[in-house]
Design a protein around this motif. Structure first.
Motif, mmCIF file in Angstrom:
data_model
loop_
_atom_site.group_PDB
_atom_site.id
_atom_site.type_symbol
_atom_site.label_atom_id
_atom_site.label_comp_id
_atom_site.label_asym_id
_atom_site.label_seq_id
_atom_site.Cartn_x
_atom_site.Cartn_y
_atom_site.Cartn_z
ATOM 1 N N MET A 56 -3.226 -9.624 0.126
ATOM 2 C CA MET A 56 -3.301 -9.671 -1.009
ATOM 3 C C MET A 56 -1.912 -8.587 -2.097
ATOM 4 N N SER A 57 -1.115 -9.229 -2.393
ATOM 5 C CA SER A 57 0.339 -8.063 -2.943
ATOM 6 C C SER A 57 0.164 -8.416 -4.574
ATOM 7 N N PHE A 58 0.176 -7.017 -5.399
ATOM 8 C CA PHE A 58 0.049 -6.139 -6.094
ATOM 9 C C PHE A 58 1.758 -6.476 -6.715
ATOM 10 N N LEU A 59 2.770 -6.623 -7.636
ATOM 11 C CA LEU A 59 3.778 -7.051 -7.251
ATOM 12 C C LEU A 59 4.713 -6.949 -6.449
ATOM 13 N N GLY A 60 4.315 -7.911 -4.748
ATOM 14 C CA GLY A 60 5.129 -7.632 -4.135
ATOM 15 C C GLY A 60 5.087 -6.611 -3.126
ATOM 16 N N LEU A 61 3.789 -5.592 -3.700
ATOM 17 C CA LEU A 61 4.054 -4.925 -2.909
ATOM 18 C C LEU A 61 2.297 -5.409 -1.971
ATOM 19 N N THR A 62 2.877 -4.933 -0.440
ATOM 20 C CA THR A 62 1.747 -5.365 0.041
ATOM 21 C C THR A 62 1.311 -3.957 0.543
ATOM 22 N N PHE A 63 0.272 -4.411 1.484
ATOM 23 C CA PHE A 63 -0.413 -3.099 2.073
ATOM 24 C C PHE A 63 0.788 -1.970 3.405
ATOM 25 N N ASP A 64 1.195 -2.340 3.762
ATOM 26 C CA ASP A 64 2.645 -2.112 4.648
ATOM 27 C C ASP A 64 3.490 -1.187 4.231
ATOM 28 N N LYS A 65 4.412 -2.040 2.224
ATOM 29 C CA LYS A 65 4.871 -1.499 2.304
ATOM 30 C C LYS A 65 4.278 0.188 1.492
ATOM 31 N N LEU A 66 2.511 0.041 0.938
ATOM 32 C CA LEU A 66 2.381 0.830 0.014
ATOM 33 C C LEU A 66 1.725 2.138 0.858
ATOM 34 N N LEU A 67 1.661 2.279 2.291
ATOM 35 C CA LEU A 67 1.708 2.703 3.019
ATOM 36 C C LEU A 67 2.715 4.040 3.645
ATOM 37 N N LEU A 68 4.226 2.886 3.679
ATOM 38 C CA LEU A 68 5.181 3.862 3.946
ATOM 39 C C LEU A 68 5.656 4.630 2.504
ATOM 40 N N ILE A 69 5.303 3.922 1.402
ATOM 41 C CA ILE A 69 5.806 4.687 -0.083
ATOM 42 C C ILE A 69 5.245 5.841 0.129
ATOM 43 N N GLY A 70 3.508 5.752 0.316
ATOM 44 C CA GLY A 70 2.552 7.368 0.764
ATOM 45 C C GLY A 70 3.617 8.078 1.632
ATOM 46 N N LEU A 71 3.546 7.715 2.301
ATOM 47 C CA LEU A 71 4.387 8.537 3.804
ATOM 48 C C LEU A 71 5.732 9.003 3.655
ATOM 49 N N LEU A 72 6.250 7.973 2.480
ATOM 50 C CA LEU A 72 7.420 8.950 2.062
ATOM 51 C C LEU A 72 6.962 9.913 1.222
ATOM 52 N N ALA A 73 6.657 9.366 0.231
ATOM 53 C CA ALA A 73 6.139 10.327 -0.458
ATOM 54 C C ALA A 73 5.727 12.076 -0.680
#
Length: 120
Positions: A1-18
């Motif tokens: 499932m993708s929201f605005l092109g953000l996959t689970f992997d990208k969201l996880l990476l953003i959370g880790l960077l944050a």
């Protein structure tokens, strides 16, 4: 499932960077602010939907919102459908000789342009 092109992997990476950039002491504060922002945006959209439903009446529920999705826009299909639905075109009558002469006179560059003294 993708929201605005953000996959689970990208969201996880953003959370880790944050988590790394903000640190453990500021992360809960920003997570709370993000949650409040999402809740306020949801309230605004729900309010806009209810206001539209109140103003439009029962027709609001009859609208096919999928058809109005801009991602469904395909200019080739729209043009093809428009050509298919186009009624028979009327035939164009040939121009009268007088009209052709007037057009030729209008395009004559050897004569000076007409001057209207009352127009100035």
């Amino acid at each position: 499932m993708s929201f605005l092109g953000l996959t689970f992997d990208k969201l996880l990476l953003i959370g880790l960077l944050a988590a790394l950039l903000l640190g453990p002491e500021r992360l809960p504060i920003y997570a709370k602010k993000l949650g409040e922002l999402v809740r306020s945006l949801r309230r605004m959209t729900d309010g806009a939907k209810s206001r539209m439903r109140d103003e439009m009446g029962p027709e609001f529920d009859d609208i096919d919102w999928q058809q109005l999705d801009p991602r469904q826009y395909d200019p080739r299909r729209i043009i093809r459908d428009a050509w298919a639905e186009q009624p028979d075109r009327p035939t164009v009558k040939p121009a009268a000789p007088q009209a052709a002469r007037m057009r030729a006179q209008a395009l004559d560059t050897t004569r000076p342009a007409p001057f209207d003294s009352e127009a100035t």
